[in-house]
Motif scaffolding. Structure first.
Motif, PDB file in Angstrom:
ATOM      1  N   GLN A   1     -20.374  66.693  55.828  1.00 35.57           N
ATOM      2  CA  GLN A   1     -20.961  66.928  54.515  1.00 35.57           C
ATOM      3  C   GLN A   1     -22.040  65.895  54.209  1.00 35.57           C
ATOM      4  O   GLN A   1     -23.109  66.227  53.686  1.00 35.57           O
TER       5      GLN A   1
ATOM      6  N   LYS B   1     -30.721  67.422  54.765  1.00 37.75           N
ATOM      7  CA  LYS B   1     -31.443  68.275  53.816  1.00 37.75           C
ATOM      8  C   LYS B   1     -32.414  67.452  52.977  1.00 37.75           C
ATOM      9  O   LYS B   1     -33.564  67.860  52.749  1.00 37.75           O
TER      10      LYS B   1
ATOM     11  N   GLU C   1     -25.200  74.751  56.911  1.00 35.24           N
ATOM     12  CA  GLU C   1     -25.240  74.873  55.449  1.00 35.24           C
ATOM     13  C   GLU C   1     -24.968  76.318  55.033  1.00 35.24           C
ATOM     14  O   GLU C   1     -24.192  76.577  54.107  1.00 35.24           O
ATOM     15  N   ILE C   2     -25.629  77.248  55.705  1.00 36.92           N
ATOM     16  CA  ILE C   2     -25.435  78.671  55.389  1.00 36.92           C
ATOM     17  C   ILE C   2     -23.982  79.061  55.615  1.00 36.92           C
ATOM     18  O   ILE C   2     -23.377  79.767  54.803  1.00 36.92           O
TER      19      ILE C   2
ATOM     20  N   GLN D   1     -21.350  77.170  55.436  1.00 36.03           N
ATOM     21  CA  GLN D   1     -20.483  76.600  54.408  1.00 36.03           C
ATOM     22  C   GLN D   1     -20.742  77.215  53.036  1.00 36.03           C
ATOM     23  O   GLN D   1     -19.815  77.382  52.239  1.00 36.03           O
ATOM     24  N   GLN D   2     -21.997  77.543  52.756  1.00 33.78           N
ATOM     25  CA  GLN D   2     -22.326  78.153  51.467  1.00 33.78           C
ATOM     26  C   GLN D   2     -21.575  79.458  51.259  1.00 33.78           C
ATOM     27  O   GLN D   2     -21.140  79.775  50.154  1.00 33.78           O
ATOM     28  N   HIS D   3     -21.429  80.206  52.334  1.00 28.42           N
ATOM     29  CA  HIS D   3     -20.792  81.515  52.229  1.00 28.42           C
ATOM     30  C   HIS D   3     -19.345  81.490  52.718  1.00 28.42           C
ATOM     31  O   HIS D   3     -18.731  82.540  52.899  1.00 28.42           O
ATOM     32  N   GLN D   4     -18.846  80.263  52.959  1.00 23.84           N
ATOM     33  CA  GLN D   4     -17.432  80.058  53.275  1.00 23.84           C
ATOM     34  C   GLN D   4     -16.950  80.983  54.388  1.00 23.84           C
ATOM     35  O   GLN D   4     -15.999  81.741  54.238  1.00 23.84           O
TER      36      GLN D   4
END
Length: 353
Positions: free
Chosen positions: A34, A41, A217-218, A220-223
């Motif tokens: 994380q 980023k 990131e993508i 994790q964003q959408h789990q």
């Protein structure tokens, strides 16, 4: 032979201790990831913003400076035409002609006007200038020998190639995993189809850029990551190994972004952006000052043009012409060259960018 009760008890105890330890390791690796994703980023955004400001600053300087450059180009051509007309129509003694040719050549060599050695005298003296230069010594004593990298260099290069191959493989694996989930053809209803299409665009862009951080990131964003709630010890170990590998690649990506930003800031365009930001913090409009400086110096070139025109029209004598314009006599030659270099140097660098 079946295990004894004591051995079974010890095995259970060991497993119970191993699982919490594995979870703690997994949790620590997830926290590291994380942090790495956040820092990557941030650094990527900083780099993109800096490069974008380089482009916008170059565009603005070119937009405002272009009329001045056009005037300079026209003045430059006019001065060349005046000298050509002087040599063609005026009659001079041998010494006077050579002196005037020397002035014309000095203006070109000094960068006051563009180089255009059309007359024989200019070409002859320029050839003599280079003929008199001594050849530079050759310090490459083994130029004909094929240089071979030493063992350490070969090993380092080999390790770098292996690292890049592993990283590329990891990026592709992550891309395929996400594509399997978010490909628009995987859903039937129009709402999810549109959503998956937009997500897939982001996935493709990150994959083409070789941006592992963005792919993660993508994810994790959408789990869409794997759930660890009911994972076995072996599964947790595999998850830890995967995270360790991903984190190492993320560290490499983060360091590469930092290095790229440092290199960009050292370019002429990058230095200009840094100076621009500093000036703005001090309440100075550097572009406006640059335009004022250009306008002032263009007036000096116009005065030179008028002075040469007066000589062509016989309004001043050869002696007065050799002495130079009044304003230029008050400014040392070195100062004038520095002013012109300062005036056009940054702008020309920006235009090349």
């Amino acid at each position: 032979m079946p295990p004894s009760a004591s051995s079974s008890s010890n095995g259970t105890s060991t497993a119970s201790l191993a699982l919490p330890s594995g979870y703690r390791r997994l949790e620590a690796l997830q926290k590291d990831q994380q942090w790495l994703l956040k820092q990557t980023k941030r650094k990527r955004t900083e780099l993109n913003n800096f490069v974008e400001q380089m482009r916008s600053l170059a565009t603005e300087i070119f937009k405002q400076g272009n009329p001045h450059l056009k005037n300079l180009t026209a003045l430059d051509q006019e001065i060349h035409n005046l000298f050509e007309e002087i040599f063609r129509t005026r009659k001079f003694g041998k010494k006077a002609k050579k002196t005037i040719e020397g002035i014309y050549r000095s203006l070109q060599l000094g960068g006051i006007i563009s180089p255009k050695f059309n007359n024989e005298a200019g070409e002859t003296e320029l050839d003599e200038l280079f003929e008199n230069q001594e050849p530079e010594p050759d310090f490459n004593f083994h130029s004909e020998e094929k240089s071979e990298p030493d063992t350490e260099e070969r090993q380092e290069f080999s390790q770098q190639q292996v690292g890049k191959t592993k990283e590329s493989r990891k990026i592709r694996q992550t891309f395929l995993r996400l594509a399997e989930i978010f490909h628009p053809d995987k859903v039937m209803d129009s709402e999810n189809h549109l959503r998956h299409t937009e997500i897939m665009k982001e996935i493709n862009r990150a994959y083409q850029d070789g941006d592992l951080a963005r792919l993660l990131e993508i994810e994790q964003q959408h789990q869409v990551g794997e759930s660890i709630a009911n994972e076995t010890e072996d599964e947790i170990t595999r998850s830890c190994n995967r995270l360790e590998q991903e984190n190492q690649f993320l560290k490499n990506q983060y360091e590469n972004l930092k290095r790229e930003l440092r290199l960009v800031k050292k370019t002429p365009e990058g230095v200009m952006v840094s100076d621009y930001r500093k000036a703005k913090r001090e309440g100075i409009d550097p572009i406006a000052e640059m335009m004022e400086q250009m306008e002032s110096e263009l007036q000096g070139i116009e005065e030179l043009r008028d002075f040469i025109r007066d000589f062509r029209d016989k309004k001043i004598t050869i002696k007065e012409f050799i002495t130079g314009p009044t304003a230029w006599r008050q400014t040392p030659e070195e100062m004038m060259e520095d002013v012109l270099e300062e005036m056009f140097g940054d702008l020309l660098e920006v235009i090349r960018f």
